[in-house]
Design an enzyme around this catalytic site. Structure first.
Site, PDB file in Angstrom:
ATOM      1  N   ASP A 194       0.854  -1.182   0.000  1.00  0.00           N
ATOM      2  CA  ASP A 194       0.000   0.000   0.000  1.00  0.00           C
ATOM      3  C   ASP A 194       0.896   1.240   0.000  1.00  0.00           C
ATOM      4  O   ASP A 194       2.006   1.209   0.512  1.00  0.00           O
ATOM      5  CB  ASP A 194      -0.884  -0.008   1.257  1.00  0.00           C
ATOM      6  CG  ASP A 194      -1.885   1.127   1.265  1.00  0.00           C
ATOM      7  OD1 ASP A 194      -3.010   0.889   0.820  1.00  0.00           O
ATOM      8  OD2 ASP A 194      -1.534   2.246   1.696  1.00  0.00           O
ATOM      9  N   LYS A 196       0.707   3.779   1.751  1.00  0.00           N
ATOM     10  CA  LYS A 196       0.984   4.288   3.094  1.00  0.00           C
ATOM     11  C   LYS A 196       2.230   3.673   3.709  1.00  0.00           C
ATOM     12  O   LYS A 196       2.778   4.201   4.656  1.00  0.00           O
ATOM     13  CB  LYS A 196      -0.231   4.002   4.015  1.00  0.00           C
ATOM     14  CG  LYS A 196      -1.376   4.960   3.829  1.00  0.00           C
ATOM     15  CD  LYS A 196      -2.472   4.739   4.850  1.00  0.00           C
ATOM     16  CE  LYS A 196      -3.365   3.580   4.484  1.00  0.00           C
ATOM     17  NZ  LYS A 196      -4.089   3.703   3.215  1.00  0.00           N
ATOM     18  N   GLN A 259     -17.741   0.786   3.392  1.00  0.00           N
ATOM     19  CA  GLN A 259     -17.499   0.948   1.980  1.00  0.00           C
ATOM     20  C   GLN A 259     -15.985   0.909   1.688  1.00  0.00           C
ATOM     21  O   GLN A 259     -15.210   1.435   2.476  1.00  0.00           O
ATOM     22  CB  GLN A 259     -18.049   2.301   1.507  1.00  0.00           C
ATOM     23  CG  GLN A 259     -19.535   2.475   1.688  1.00  0.00           C
ATOM     24  CD  GLN A 259     -20.363   1.669   0.679  1.00  0.00           C
ATOM     25  OE1 GLN A 259     -19.909   1.390  -0.411  1.00  0.00           O
ATOM     26  NE2 GLN A 259     -21.540   1.279   1.082  1.00  0.00           N
ATOM     27  N   PRO A 260     -15.640   0.360   0.519  1.00  0.00           N
ATOM     28  CA  PRO A 260     -14.234   0.425   0.102  1.00  0.00           C
ATOM     29  C   PRO A 260     -13.942   1.819  -0.465  1.00  0.00           C
ATOM     30  O   PRO A 260     -14.874   2.552  -0.776  1.00  0.00           O
ATOM     31  CB  PRO A 260     -14.172  -0.617  -1.016  1.00  0.00           C
ATOM     32  CG  PRO A 260     -15.547  -0.596  -1.614  1.00  0.00           C
ATOM     33  CD  PRO A 260     -16.497  -0.314  -0.463  1.00  0.00           C
ATOM     34  N   SER A 261     -12.655   2.170  -0.596  1.00  0.00           N
ATOM     35  CA  SER A 261     -12.376   3.489  -1.179  1.00  0.00           C
ATOM     36  C   SER A 261     -12.403   3.412  -2.715  1.00  0.00           C
ATOM     37  O   SER A 261     -12.481   4.448  -3.373  1.00  0.00           O
ATOM     38  CB  SER A 261     -11.057   4.059  -0.658  1.00  0.00           C
ATOM     39  OG  SER A 261     -10.034   3.128  -0.779  1.00  0.00           O
ATOM     40  N   TYR A 262     -12.330   2.199  -3.286  1.00  0.00           N
ATOM     41  CA  TYR A 262     -12.563   2.038  -4.733  1.00  0.00           C
ATOM     42  C   TYR A 262     -13.264   0.700  -4.958  1.00  0.00           C
ATOM     43  O   TYR A 262     -13.038  -0.261  -4.219  1.00  0.00           O
ATOM     44  CB  TYR A 262     -11.265   2.151  -5.547  1.00  0.00           C
ATOM     45  CG  TYR A 262     -10.134   1.278  -5.067  1.00  0.00           C
ATOM     46  CD1 TYR A 262      -9.291   1.704  -4.039  1.00  0.00           C
ATOM     47  CD2 TYR A 262      -9.895   0.022  -5.635  1.00  0.00           C
ATOM     48  CE1 TYR A 262      -8.262   0.899  -3.580  1.00  0.00           C
ATOM     49  CE2 TYR A 262      -8.854  -0.788  -5.187  1.00  0.00           C
ATOM     50  CZ  TYR A 262      -8.052  -0.344  -4.159  1.00  0.00           C
ATOM     51  OH  TYR A 262      -7.037  -1.135  -3.699  1.00  0.00           O
ATOM     52  N   LEU A 265     -12.694  -5.326  -6.121  1.00  0.00           N
ATOM     53  CA  LEU A 265     -12.440  -6.095  -4.901  1.00  0.00           C
ATOM     54  C   LEU A 265     -10.953  -6.165  -4.536  1.00  0.00           C
ATOM     55  O   LEU A 265     -10.112  -6.541  -5.354  1.00  0.00           O
ATOM     56  CB  LEU A 265     -12.987  -7.523  -5.021  1.00  0.00           C
ATOM     57  CG  LEU A 265     -13.050  -8.244  -3.659  1.00  0.00           C
ATOM     58  CD1 LEU A 265     -14.206  -7.748  -2.815  1.00  0.00           C
ATOM     59  CD2 LEU A 265     -13.123  -9.748  -3.837  1.00  0.00           C
ATOM     60  N   HIS A 266     -10.633  -5.793  -3.305  1.00  0.00           N
ATOM     61  CA  HIS A 266      -9.270  -5.857  -2.804  1.00  0.00           C
ATOM     62  C   HIS A 266      -9.306  -6.170  -1.316  1.00  0.00           C
ATOM     63  O   HIS A 266     -10.292  -5.915  -0.628  1.00  0.00           O
ATOM     64  CB  HIS A 266      -8.522  -4.546  -3.083  1.00  0.00           C
ATOM     65  CG  HIS A 266      -9.162  -3.331  -2.486  1.00  0.00           C
ATOM     66  ND1 HIS A 266     -10.282  -2.721  -3.036  1.00  0.00           N
ATOM     67  CD2 HIS A 266      -8.858  -2.607  -1.384  1.00  0.00           C
ATOM     68  CE1 HIS A 266     -10.618  -1.681  -2.292  1.00  0.00           C
ATOM     69  NE2 HIS A 266      -9.773  -1.578  -1.271  1.00  0.00           N
ATOM     70  N   HIS A 268      -7.039  -6.106   2.421  1.00  0.00           N
ATOM     71  CA  HIS A 268      -5.951  -5.454   3.164  1.00  0.00           C
ATOM     72  C   HIS A 268      -5.222  -6.464   4.042  1.00  0.00           C
ATOM     73  O   HIS A 268      -5.871  -7.220   4.765  1.00  0.00           O
ATOM     74  CB  HIS A 268      -6.510  -4.342   4.059  1.00  0.00           C
ATOM     75  CG  HIS A 268      -7.301  -3.310   3.305  1.00  0.00           C
ATOM     76  ND1 HIS A 268      -6.837  -2.045   3.066  1.00  0.00           N
ATOM     77  CD2 HIS A 268      -8.517  -3.367   2.714  1.00  0.00           C
ATOM     78  CE1 HIS A 268      -7.732  -1.363   2.368  1.00  0.00           C
ATOM     79  NE2 HIS A 268      -8.771  -2.144   2.146  1.00  0.00           N
TER      80      HIS A 268
END
Lengths: 326, 326
Positions: A194, A196, A259-262, A265-266, A268
């Site tokens: 990521d 970050k 909610q996902p930020s996009y 499907l991903h 973490h």
């Protein structure tokens, strides 16, 4: 959340600063020189504190610098182990309280050992000011029917671009960052760090697994047919992290956002103990739980009421307000 | 987690300090006087950094003070809005980077505007040192069968005392702290502030609902028969918080811990946006989800595999290791 976004921005600025500095060391010029400068802040007139954090010891301030809008960000620096000896010998102590074996003091350190990281954005646009403004969040209750009638139409109308995700999947971008790849078109995925995470230490390990399969927007689209995909990501993701970073599964928190930020499907993967933004129970769903829930009820995520926070400036929140749901 | 526990301890100390100070102002004596004192820390020899947090700007150090074991805790203070003007005019700035509208500096503030909160524990016992030592956590996977064969026998053998909870329920302690009470013996509960919350602002609101009914140890004991209890706590807890603190349900995170820190059923109410310790997805379970899960499957929490973190020094972790489960 506002703090985290702002923090991220500062970190980006510091990365830029580092690069500028190293360019400068190799080339020359004005950019990146560390010099004692005239105190431009003595002219600063505070308009409003946009946000601050007593926990993180930072503050974001909107004001005027020579008649121009500016944002000033102050953040106290971490306490460095290598300066402790100097700090102990060179400081002044003021006793506050003594009680049995406990005593407390206010320690006044030499200024150079106790600096405040300062960032100035000037002239600052309305967008900068809004970005650093603390944003309240509201917890939204979304039934399966709400998803169909409010959330899904909003997502479709916005048509959030996930072209940047496709660029990654097609190796047009970030190909050198890929940590692991399973090329199977149905259950395959890419695993990469990521943004970050600076990858300098595993303490704040943060990787994202992006499915190759397109069209799965979020948790809400998952049914029993996706179990092989989810199990594959879980299993191979953990193996890849063990191999590359020597972190076993028992040190990992593996989850999805809703909610996902996009809306592609991903999953973490973060280190357990690292309080990553968005790992709270109100937004994160453990992949292990998602798998179990789908195993026992194929329609779990189609029918269940889901809860998630939305910021005041999120367009979806307006839709829930219009629908009288908040 | 180590940081949070330690932070809590510091806060307690500061509360003690405040009380001592106010006692002193009313009475006199040596305790609580704020005086510039000989710098006892100049003699301090560091043995080991027990833990630190770059995010929270604190550090916990074990060392020797005049041949005695001591723990020193340093924590930078929050940036105060009321000192900003003085900070801007009275500091020295060192430019690090300038790029377009962005510039970054190291700000050297006058020492008295930029203090470090310092706590000394001396002589410190082995227990103090262990308490402040950073503790690694492991994620444990507990099946329904594991609960019966490993966790439950451990809990029963330890017989963790919940006498202090009974004291609250019987109004022998903390009666003046009760925010709301439903006296029904089956679905009733008491709502009161958590110790972590100083009740000075709602930003970090933290209340606990404790069930009157005894014998419900945790999430694992819940079945469909407890739905009226859970729904009552959810509903009346939210109403009481709205009435007392003007916070609507959409600003609240309502959850249970698994494992809980004590085995008498209780529910956490915290403000959304406040990153309370233990609100991460690996330990917290939204009460709304718990209710839904029990509605659709009465045996959900009896049969489901649950995941939770345990610290290295937790006795239950040893049991899982002995069982070859980690």
């Amino acid at each position: 959340m506002a703090d985290s976004a702002a923090k991220h921005e500062i970190d980006e600025l510091y990365q830029k600063a580092k690069r500028a500095k190293s360019d400068n060391e190799n080339g020359g010029g004005e950019v990146g020189k560390e010099i004692e400068c005239g105190n431009i802040l003595s002219e600063f007139k505070t308009t409003k504190v946009l946000s601050d954090s007593a926990r993180e010891k930072n503050i974001f301030i909107h004001g005027k610098l020579a008649d121009q809008d500016a944002v000033i960000i102050l953040e106290k620096t971490p306490i460095r182990e290598d300066t402790l000896a100097e700090l102990f010998t060179g400081s002044t102590l003021k006793l506050e309280m003594k009680n049995d074996i406990y005593s407390t003091y206010r320690l006044q350190a030499p200024s150079q050992l106790n600096e405040i990281k300062t960032t100035v954005v000037c002239p600052a646009t309305e967008k900068h000011i809004k970005k650093y403004q603390r944003q309240e969040s509201f917890l939204v209750e979304e039934t399966g029917a709400d998803y169909q009638s409010i959330t899904l139409p909003y997502i479709q109308k916005q048509s959030f671009s996930v072209q940047w995700v496709y660029n990654i999947l097609e190796k047009k971008a970030e190909a050198d960052r890929i940590v692991f790849e399973d090329p199977d078109p149905t259950v395959g995925f890419l695993l990469l760090p990521d943004f970050k995470w600076d990858q300098k230490q595993v303490d704040d390990l943060y990787l994202i697994a992006i499915t190759l399969q397109r069209g799965i927007r979020s948790l809400r689209d998952l049914t029993q047919e996706h179990l092989p995909l989810l199990q594959n990501i879980f299993q191979k993701g953990k193996e890849a992290i063990l191999q590359r970073y020597q972190l076993p599964a028992s040190k990992l928190r593996v989850y999805l956002h809703y909610q996902p930020s996009y809306y592609h499907l991903h999953v973490h993967f973060t280190k357990l103990g690292y309080e990553a933004p968005g790992c709270g129970v109100e937004r994160a769903h453990l992949l292990a739980d998602v798998i179990q829930n789908l195993q026992s009820d194929p329609e779990y995520y189609k029918t269940r009421t889901l809860y998630f926070p939305l910021r005041v400036d999120d367009g979806l929140l307006s839709k829930y307000k219009e629908a009288g749901r908040l």
